[in-house]
Write a protein that holds these residues in place. Structure first.
Motif, PDB file in Angstrom:
ATOM      1  N   CYS A  67       0.827  -1.212   0.000  1.00 48.92           N
ATOM      2  CA  CYS A  67       0.000   0.000   0.000  1.00 48.92           C
ATOM      3  C   CYS A  67       0.858   1.257   0.000  1.00 48.92           C
ATOM      4  CB  CYS A  67      -0.935  -0.002   1.210  1.00 48.92           C
ATOM      5  SG  CYS A  67      -2.281  -1.195   1.086  1.00 48.92           S
ATOM      6  N   LEU A  68       1.961   1.238   0.756  1.00 44.09           N
ATOM      7  CA  LEU A  68       2.859   2.396   0.774  1.00 44.09           C
ATOM      8  C   LEU A  68       3.488   2.611  -0.593  1.00 44.09           C
ATOM      9  CD1 LEU A  68       4.642   2.072   4.253  1.00 44.09           C
ATOM     10  CD2 LEU A  68       2.779   3.602   3.586  1.00 44.09           C
ATOM     11  N   ALA A  69       3.831   1.514  -1.268  1.00 44.37           N
ATOM     12  CA  ALA A  69       4.384   1.642  -2.619  1.00 44.37           C
ATOM     13  C   ALA A  69       3.346   2.225  -3.578  1.00 44.37           C
ATOM     14  CB  ALA A  69       4.853   0.274  -3.114  1.00 44.37           C
ATOM     15  N   LEU A  70       2.106   1.797  -3.439  1.00 43.52           N
ATOM     16  CA  LEU A  70       1.030   2.340  -4.280  1.00 43.52           C
ATOM     17  C   LEU A  70       0.830   3.830  -4.013  1.00 43.52           C
ATOM     18  CD1 LEU A  70      -1.373   1.913  -6.235  1.00 43.52           C
ATOM     19  CD2 LEU A  70      -2.777   1.347  -4.236  1.00 43.52           C
ATOM     20  N   ILE A  71       0.825   4.219  -2.741  1.00 41.53           N
ATOM     21  CA  ILE A  71       0.661   5.634  -2.382  1.00 41.53           C
ATOM     22  C   ILE A  71       1.810   6.462  -2.933  1.00 41.53           C
ATOM     23  CG2 ILE A  71       0.605   7.265  -0.451  1.00 41.53           C
ATOM     24  CD1 ILE A  71      -0.789   4.997   1.157  1.00 41.53           C
ATOM     25  N   ALA A  72       3.047   5.961  -2.780  1.00 37.54           N
ATOM     26  CA  ALA A  72       4.217   6.686  -3.281  1.00 37.54           C
ATOM     27  C   ALA A  72       4.133   6.870  -4.793  1.00 37.54           C
ATOM     28  CB  ALA A  72       5.490   5.941  -2.904  1.00 37.54           C
ATOM     29  N   LEU A  73       3.673   5.845  -5.501  1.00 37.67           N
ATOM     30  CA  LEU A  73       3.539   5.936  -6.954  1.00 37.67           C
ATOM     31  C   LEU A  73       2.498   6.971  -7.342  1.00 37.67           C
ATOM     32  CD1 LEU A  73       4.224   4.871  -9.771  1.00 37.67           C
ATOM     33  CD2 LEU A  73       2.506   3.087  -9.433  1.00 37.67           C
ATOM     34  N   VAL A  74       1.361   6.968  -6.650  1.00 36.49           N
ATOM     35  CA  VAL A  74       0.294   7.928  -6.950  1.00 36.49           C
ATOM     36  C   VAL A  74       0.776   9.355  -6.698  1.00 36.49           C
ATOM     37  CG1 VAL A  74      -1.957   8.768  -6.196  1.00 36.49           C
ATOM     38  CG2 VAL A  74      -1.611   6.325  -6.573  1.00 36.49           C
ATOM     39  N   VAL A  75       1.443   9.586  -5.568  1.00 38.15           N
ATOM     40  CA  VAL A  75       1.938  10.926  -5.245  1.00 38.15           C
ATOM     41  C   VAL A  75       2.981  11.367  -6.266  1.00 38.15           C
ATOM     42  CG1 VAL A  75       3.239  12.281  -3.551  1.00 38.15           C
ATOM     43  CG2 VAL A  75       1.411  10.760  -2.788  1.00 38.15           C
ATOM     44  N   ALA A  76       3.866  10.451  -6.668  1.00 37.75           N
ATOM     45  CA  ALA A  76       4.904  10.795  -7.640  1.00 37.75           C
ATOM     46  C   ALA A  76       4.298  11.166  -8.996  1.00 37.75           C
ATOM     47  CB  ALA A  76       5.879   9.626  -7.798  1.00 37.75           C
ATOM     48  N   VAL A  77       3.289  10.408  -9.429  1.00 38.66           N
ATOM     49  CA  VAL A  77       2.662  10.676 -10.729  1.00 38.66           C
ATOM     50  C   VAL A  77       1.897  11.993 -10.693  1.00 38.66           C
ATOM     51  CG1 VAL A  77       0.922   9.857 -12.364  1.00 38.66           C
ATOM     52  CG2 VAL A  77       2.546   8.252 -11.383  1.00 38.66           C
ATOM     53  N   GLU A  78       1.281  12.319  -9.554  1.00 35.76           N
ATOM     54  CA  GLU A  78       0.477  13.534  -9.465  1.00 35.76           C
ATOM     55  C   GLU A  78       1.294  14.778  -9.113  1.00 35.76           C
ATOM     56  OE1 GLU A  78      -3.037  13.470  -7.126  1.00 35.76           O
ATOM     57  OE2 GLU A  78      -4.119  12.238  -8.584  1.00 35.76           O
ATOM     58  N   ALA A  79       2.581  14.622  -8.800  1.00 34.10           N
ATOM     59  CA  ALA A  79       3.390  15.767  -8.355  1.00 34.10           C
ATOM     60  C   ALA A  79       3.419  16.878  -9.408  1.00 34.10           C
ATOM     61  CB  ALA A  79       4.804  15.304  -8.023  1.00 34.10           C
ATOM     62  N   TRP A  80       3.738  16.531 -10.646  1.00 37.57           N
ATOM     63  CA  TRP A  80       3.850  17.563 -11.673  1.00 37.57           C
ATOM     64  C   TRP A  80       2.495  18.178 -12.025  1.00 37.57           C
ATOM     65  CZ3 TRP A  80       2.054  18.196 -16.675  1.00 37.57           C
ATOM     66  CH2 TRP A  80       2.604  19.276 -17.370  1.00 37.57           C
ATOM     67  N   PRO A  81       1.435  17.393 -12.307  1.00 36.23           N
ATOM     68  CA  PRO A  81       0.149  18.034 -12.619  1.00 36.23           C
ATOM     69  C   PRO A  81      -0.398  18.874 -11.475  1.00 36.23           C
ATOM     70  CG  PRO A  81      -0.112  15.653 -12.410  1.00 36.23           C
ATOM     71  CD  PRO A  81       1.347  15.933 -12.465  1.00 36.23           C
TER      72      PRO A  81
END
Length: 199
Positions: free
Chosen positions: A132-146
């Motif tokens: 779950c932490l890996a999923l959260i980190a991925l979501v935050v990383a993908v949404e950082a720029w937009p």
């Protein structure tokens, strides 16, 4: 700083939700105990059992996550448009977290646990938390720029360019795809492990 705090707030709200899910969603299959055979012999489809477990876990966790991000974003002064984006993202993330929680709980049951807290500290729970932490980190990383582009668009209003708009849409589409894939994978695995569950 406010932009960074808002983005980290999204990750923090998802992390808090995951911590609660480890304590209440993950142990759900194990807490059925010896009564599981009653559910399996009843004329109730396994999908309906999964759906009831998902609903019981998803609704309160979604409310908790939405309230957390809405209240904290208000204190941070985050624009309402970004808050809505965060709230929509959290709904997808929470759905994936709950689906994975049921799957991991059914894959690593502990019917012999005296205290439900023992189930939440087992090896399967640690694996579940890490995923779950890996999923959260991925979501935050993908949404950082937009999120950064939308934030500065709100501070200094100007239309996003065609390329920027396409990239922002693609990023949010990728988040939807990743969380949906996690949800579907969790549901399929959950149904499979629930079917093989033997107290």
């Amino acid at each position: 700083m406010r932009e960074m705090a808002a983005l980290l707030n999204l990750g923090l709200a998802a992390f808090v939700t995951t911590s609660v899910a480890v304590r209440f969603v993950y142990p759900a299959p194990s807490l059925e105990g010896r009564s599981w055979w009653v559910l399996r012999t009843a004329p109730i489809p396994l999908a309906a059992i999964w759906r009831s477990k998902f609903t019981i876990g998803f609704v309160p966790l979604a409310v908790l996550a939405e309230v957390l991000v809405a209240v904290t974003n208000r204190f941070l002064g985050v624009p309402s448009g970004l808050t809505i984006v965060f709230m929509a993202t959290l709904l997808l993330v929470v759905a994936a977290i709950v689906s994975l929680g049921i799957a991991f709980g059914a894959a690593h049951p502990r019917f012999d646990a005296v205290n439900p807290a023992q189930i939440a500290t087992s090896f399967g729970a640690v694996l579940y938390m890490m995923l779950c932490l890996a999923l959260i980190a991925l979501v935050v990383a993908v949404e950082a720029w937009p999120v950064s582009r939308l934030f500065w668009h709100g501070v200094a209003p100007r239309p996003l360019g065609g390329v920027e708009s396409a990239l922002v849409g693609a990023a949010f589409g990728a988040v939807t795809l990743v969380t949906s894939a996690a949800f579907v994978a969790g549901r399929r695995a959950g149904l499979r492990y629930l079917a093989a569950l033997e107290p």
